[in-house]
Scaffold this motif. Structure first.
Motif, PDB file in Angstrom:
ATOM      1  N   ILE A  13      38.387  38.919  41.709  1.00  0.00           N
ATOM      2  CA  ILE A  13      37.915  39.378  43.031  1.00  0.00           C
ATOM      3  C   ILE A  13      39.119  39.713  43.912  1.00  0.00           C
ATOM      4  O   ILE A  13      39.141  40.766  44.556  1.00  0.00           O
ATOM      5  CB  ILE A  13      37.029  38.305  43.707  1.00  0.00           C
ATOM      6  N   ASP A  14      40.112  38.840  43.938  1.00  0.00           N
ATOM      7  CA  ASP A  14      41.305  39.087  44.746  1.00  0.00           C
ATOM      8  C   ASP A  14      42.002  40.368  44.299  1.00  0.00           C
ATOM      9  O   ASP A  14      42.466  41.157  45.130  1.00  0.00           O
ATOM     10  CB  ASP A  14      42.273  37.906  44.658  1.00  0.00           C
ATOM     11  N   GLY A  15      42.062  40.604  42.992  1.00  0.00           N
ATOM     12  CA  GLY A  15      42.653  41.830  42.471  1.00  0.00           C
ATOM     13  C   GLY A  15      41.854  43.059  42.865  1.00  0.00           C
ATOM     14  O   GLY A  15      42.417  44.117  43.166  1.00  0.00           O
ATOM     15  N   TYR A  16      40.529  42.928  42.887  1.00  0.00           N
ATOM     16  CA  TYR A  16      39.660  44.036  43.288  1.00  0.00           C
ATOM     17  C   TYR A  16      39.933  44.424  44.747  1.00  0.00           C
ATOM     18  O   TYR A  16      40.101  45.597  45.067  1.00  0.00           O
ATOM     19  CB  TYR A  16      38.189  43.646  43.104  1.00  0.00           C
ATOM     20  N   VAL A  17      39.986  43.431  45.612  1.00  0.00           N
ATOM     21  CA  VAL A  17      40.253  43.693  47.033  1.00  0.00           C
ATOM     22  C   VAL A  17      41.643  44.321  47.201  1.00  0.00           C
ATOM     23  O   VAL A  17      41.815  45.286  47.954  1.00  0.00           O
ATOM     24  CB  VAL A  17      40.092  42.414  47.883  1.00  0.00           C
TER      25      VAL A  17
END
Length: 133
Positions: A13-17
């Motif tokens: 999720i952090d990578g997506y953001v």
């Protein structure tokens, strides 16, 4: 859900953001396997493979910082994760509720992504909905 699974999903999720805000093809590619399938809507034809995912993503890109994300894992198993959240666009005055279903490989890269999203009604739209017969 165990701690390792939860950390792996949160890292994704952090990578997506990060990728959403950078629009860097390297950041986007890092999220997905070479043969991943990305469905921006449940019944749409999925984008297949990193090249198409990057191309389609950048065709729909937001400017860095345009969107504010509030995403969290709702359910995580060894095979699938369900992510719930909201994405707000303050300058445009729009907010979207999101539900993502993602499948990650052993390295934490997504093999399959499906998104359900709904735009929150504007205040004038809400009163119209309430006044319908």
């Amino acid at each position: 859900m165990n701690d390792a699974q939860a950390r792996r999903v949160q890292a994704w999720i952090d990578g997506y953001v990060r990728a959403w805000n950078s629009n860097d093809p390297t950041d986007i590619r890092a999220l997905f396997t070479q043969d991943a399938a990305y469905s921006p809507e449940p019944y749409s034809r999925p984008w297949r493979g990193q090249d198409e995912i990057v191309r389609q993503w950048l065709d729909r890109k937001d400017e860095p910082g345009q969107a504010q994300f509030n995403l969290h894992p709702l359910a995580v198993t060894s095979e699938v994760a369900v992510i719930q959240g909201e994405v707000a666009y303050p300058r445009e005055g729009h907010t979207y509720s999101n539900l993502w279903v993602i499948r990650l490989d052993a390295e934490g890269r997504c093999t399959e992504f499906t998104e359900w999203w709904m735009r929150h009604p504007q205040p004038d739209e809400t009163s119209d909905l309430l006044n319908r017969p």
